[in-house]
Write a protein that holds these residues in place. Structure first.
Motif, PDB file in Angstrom:
ATOM      1  N   ASP A 203      -1.684 -23.961 -29.884  1.00  0.00           N
ATOM      2  CA  ASP A 203      -1.653 -22.682 -29.174  1.00  0.00           C
ATOM      3  C   ASP A 203      -0.975 -21.649 -30.072  1.00  0.00           C
ATOM      4  OD1 ASP A 203      -1.882 -20.779 -27.138  1.00  0.00           O
ATOM      5  OD2 ASP A 203      -0.951 -22.044 -25.614  1.00  0.00           O
ATOM      6  N   LYS A 204      -1.004 -20.393 -29.614  1.00  0.00           N
ATOM      7  CA  LYS A 204      -0.314 -19.305 -30.303  1.00  0.00           C
ATOM      8  C   LYS A 204       1.157 -19.341 -29.891  1.00  0.00           C
ATOM      9  CE  LYS A 204      -4.400 -16.482 -29.921  1.00  0.00           C
ATOM     10  NZ  LYS A 204      -5.015 -15.506 -29.060  1.00  0.00           N
ATOM     11  N   LEU A 205       2.024 -18.971 -30.807  1.00  0.00           N
ATOM     12  CA  LEU A 205       3.454 -19.013 -30.522  1.00  0.00           C
ATOM     13  C   LEU A 205       3.827 -18.147 -29.323  1.00  0.00           C
ATOM     14  CD1 LEU A 205       6.095 -20.274 -31.373  1.00  0.00           C
ATOM     15  CD2 LEU A 205       6.476 -18.309 -32.868  1.00  0.00           C
ATOM     16  N   GLU A 206       3.103 -17.075 -29.096  1.00  0.00           N
ATOM     17  CA  GLU A 206       3.419 -16.196 -27.958  1.00  0.00           C
ATOM     18  C   GLU A 206       3.314 -16.932 -26.618  1.00  0.00           C
ATOM     19  OE1 GLU A 206      -0.824 -13.897 -27.527  1.00  0.00           O
ATOM     20  OE2 GLU A 206       0.314 -13.674 -29.381  1.00  0.00           O
ATOM     21  N   ASN A 207       2.648 -18.080 -26.595  1.00  0.00           N
ATOM     22  CA  ASN A 207       2.514 -18.868 -25.354  1.00  0.00           C
ATOM     23  C   ASN A 207       3.486 -20.038 -25.285  1.00  0.00           C
ATOM     24  OD1 ASN A 207       0.352 -17.265 -24.460  1.00  0.00           O
ATOM     25  ND2 ASN A 207      -1.094 -18.464 -25.668  1.00  0.00           N
ATOM     26  N   HIS A 208       4.480 -20.061 -26.156  1.00  0.00           N
ATOM     27  CA  HIS A 208       5.372 -21.221 -26.239  1.00  0.00           C
ATOM     28  C   HIS A 208       6.104 -21.540 -24.937  1.00  0.00           C
ATOM     29  CE1 HIS A 208       8.465 -18.140 -26.821  1.00  0.00           C
ATOM     30  NE2 HIS A 208       9.328 -19.063 -26.477  1.00  0.00           N
TER      31      HIS A 208
ATOM     32  N   THR B  61      -1.797 -18.795 -39.331  1.00  0.00           N
ATOM     33  CA  THR B  61      -0.502 -18.138 -39.193  1.00  0.00           C
ATOM     34  C   THR B  61      -0.283 -17.751 -37.730  1.00  0.00           C
ATOM     35  OG1 THR B  61      -0.674 -17.248 -41.421  1.00  0.00           O
ATOM     36  CG2 THR B  61       0.855 -16.134 -39.940  1.00  0.00           C
ATOM     37  N   GLY B  62       0.925 -18.035 -37.228  1.00  0.00           N
ATOM     38  CA  GLY B  62       1.264 -17.671 -35.849  1.00  0.00           C
ATOM     39  C   GLY B  62       0.874 -18.715 -34.822  1.00  0.00           C
ATOM     40  N   THR B  63       0.334 -19.825 -35.278  1.00  0.00           N
ATOM     41  CA  THR B  63      -0.113 -20.895 -34.383  1.00  0.00           C
ATOM     42  C   THR B  63       0.833 -22.082 -34.507  1.00  0.00           C
ATOM     43  OG1 THR B  63      -2.402 -20.201 -34.718  1.00  0.00           O
ATOM     44  CG2 THR B  63      -2.077 -22.396 -33.839  1.00  0.00           C
TER      45      THR B  63
END
Length: 149
Positions: free
Chosen positions: A4-9, A115-117
């Motif tokens: 997933d994308k880090l923003e959804n951690h 990047t960012g994942t």
């Protein structure tokens, strides 16, 4: 395996206190400027390894697995393929219990890791990192090792 994308951690922080600690480290650390090395987060229970390397041809890679740790991998910069498959009845071609690292010669599906994942690999997930997409590329990523017990 989770990707997933880090923003959804925050969707995954509730899986365990140690996974939440790992996400706290990844989201609160300036990883782009963090030197290569190993960083203690919670003694030997949670620690981070910041690394840089050049991706390689798939023929040079093997799947790996861990028994005692969960991997939370975050791509700081660069892109690679990661082979993924489930541990079923595969036999390791090499085992290193001290490093909690087994290698397998098995087939896997390739997933693009940008990047960012982030990816989370549990003990039943085999993964083959570092595979180049079109040509070798320098990547920087952090692997947070999370002790299972």
């Amino acid at each position: 395996m989770i990707i997933d994308k880090l923003e959804n951690h925050k969707l995954y922080s509730g899986l365990s206190d140690r996974i939440a600690m790992a996400f706290d480290y990844v989201t609160q650390t300036d990883l782009a400027n963090t030197p290569i090395g190993t960083y203690e987060i919670d003694d030997d229970k949670v620690f981070a390894i910041v690394m840089e390397y050049i991706t390689k041809d798939i023929d040079e890679a093997n799947c790996e697995g861990h028994h005692a740790h969960i991997d939370l991998q975050y791509m700081i910069s660069g892109t690679e393929y990661v082979g993924v498959t489930t541990l079923t009845n595969q036999t390791p071609i090499s085992e290193d219990p001290e490093k909690d690292l087994d290698f397998y010669d098995t087939t896997s599906s390739l997933v693009k890791f940008d990047t960012g994942t982030f990816m989370i690999f549990f003990p039943d997930d085999l993964h083959m990192p570092s595979v180049h997409i079109d040509a070798p590329e320098k990547v920087k990523k952090v692997v947070v090792k999370i002790k299972v017990h």
